[in-house]
Scaffold this active site. Sequence first.
Site, PDB file in Angstrom:
ATOM      1  CB  CYS A 113      -0.593   0.491   0.610  1.00  0.00           C
ATOM      2  SG  CYS A 113      -1.474  -1.426   1.212  1.00  0.00           S
ATOM      3  CG  HIS A 238      -3.515   2.686   2.116  1.00  0.00           C
ATOM      4  ND1 HIS A 238      -3.786   2.513   0.718  1.00  0.00           N
ATOM      5  CD2 HIS A 238      -3.246   2.288   2.492  1.00  0.00           C
ATOM      6  CE1 HIS A 238      -3.990   1.660   0.160  1.00  0.00           C
ATOM      7  NE2 HIS A 238      -4.161   0.958   1.882  1.00  0.00           N
ATOM      8  CG  ASN A 268      -7.143  -0.871   0.150  1.00  0.00           C
ATOM      9  OD1 ASN A 268      -6.397  -0.640  -0.027  1.00  0.00           O
ATOM     10  ND2 ASN A 268      -7.046  -1.282   1.646  1.00  0.00           N
TER      11      ASN A 268
END
Length: 312
Positions: A113, A238, A268
């Site tokens: 990530c 993020h 995500n």
Amino acid sequence: MNGSRLVATGHYQPTRVLTNDDLAAMVDTSDEWITKRVGIRTRHVAGPDEGVPELAVNAAAKALAGSGLDAADIDLVLVATCTQLDRAPNVAAIVAARLGVPGAAVMDVGVSCSGFTHALAVADHTIRAGAARHALVIGADTMTAVTDWTDRTTCVLTGDGAGAAVVSAAPSPEIGPVVWGSAPELGNAVRIGGTPTRFAQEGQTVYRWATTRLPAIAREACERGGVAPEELAAVVLHQANLRMIEPIAERIGAVNAVVARDVVESGNTSGASVPLALSKLVERGEVRRGAPMLLFGFGGNLSYAGMVVRCP
């Protein structure tokens, strides 16, 4: 040249959209449950012919077109991804070949990530060292390909997409010093592995680490970039989930900043999340040219990397 700068950004998402109601027909969940816990309403899902390279190429082509440069000008291609299927050729080499980039250094960056912000720092350092003049930095992931669609705690989170940026040498630095690191003793809290390959995480461990440890580190990135948190025009974290983004942004103290909330519509997307959200902010004109923005990736390993950049 004493620094580097963002020249242009681009992004790409698959056309198929999966809503919370669609998920409710697949597992024991509901739109209300998902929205309350993670703030996500939709996510994009790649088709059978859309792997990581295809997403990366589309986002990179858009960034390159916006930069005014030719493919031949690019001498470094970096792709942040954790969901590529093949070991070789790497995704960066495929992107270079399909865009007609001749002879560039090509590297994939595997930091999950926080991969894009790691890759952006590498591009900045490489340009500062004189080893490149123009870099193509991409984050691309197909998280739905590693999703267990029977696990309601993780299948509500993931989406697919890509974001990209062209980074070029500049007479003065517009990409600030990176603050990066990890908590490897907690690295097993986010996993992509096994047979078949699946994404899993210890959500509470990640949440506690992110919300308690990261705000101070993000403020350090601001300090190293010469900008007070209240001077930031945008904060692009993020896009893990909205219930994590909002408290971190609040604790950073960026009271005047636009806070990217692309997770609501994209889910995500791991390494793609920061450049995807950034490109959308730039495309919508929500941040003026030259304004300071905080880019901060975090997640798998548990790793982080953040820096202040000027809006292209």
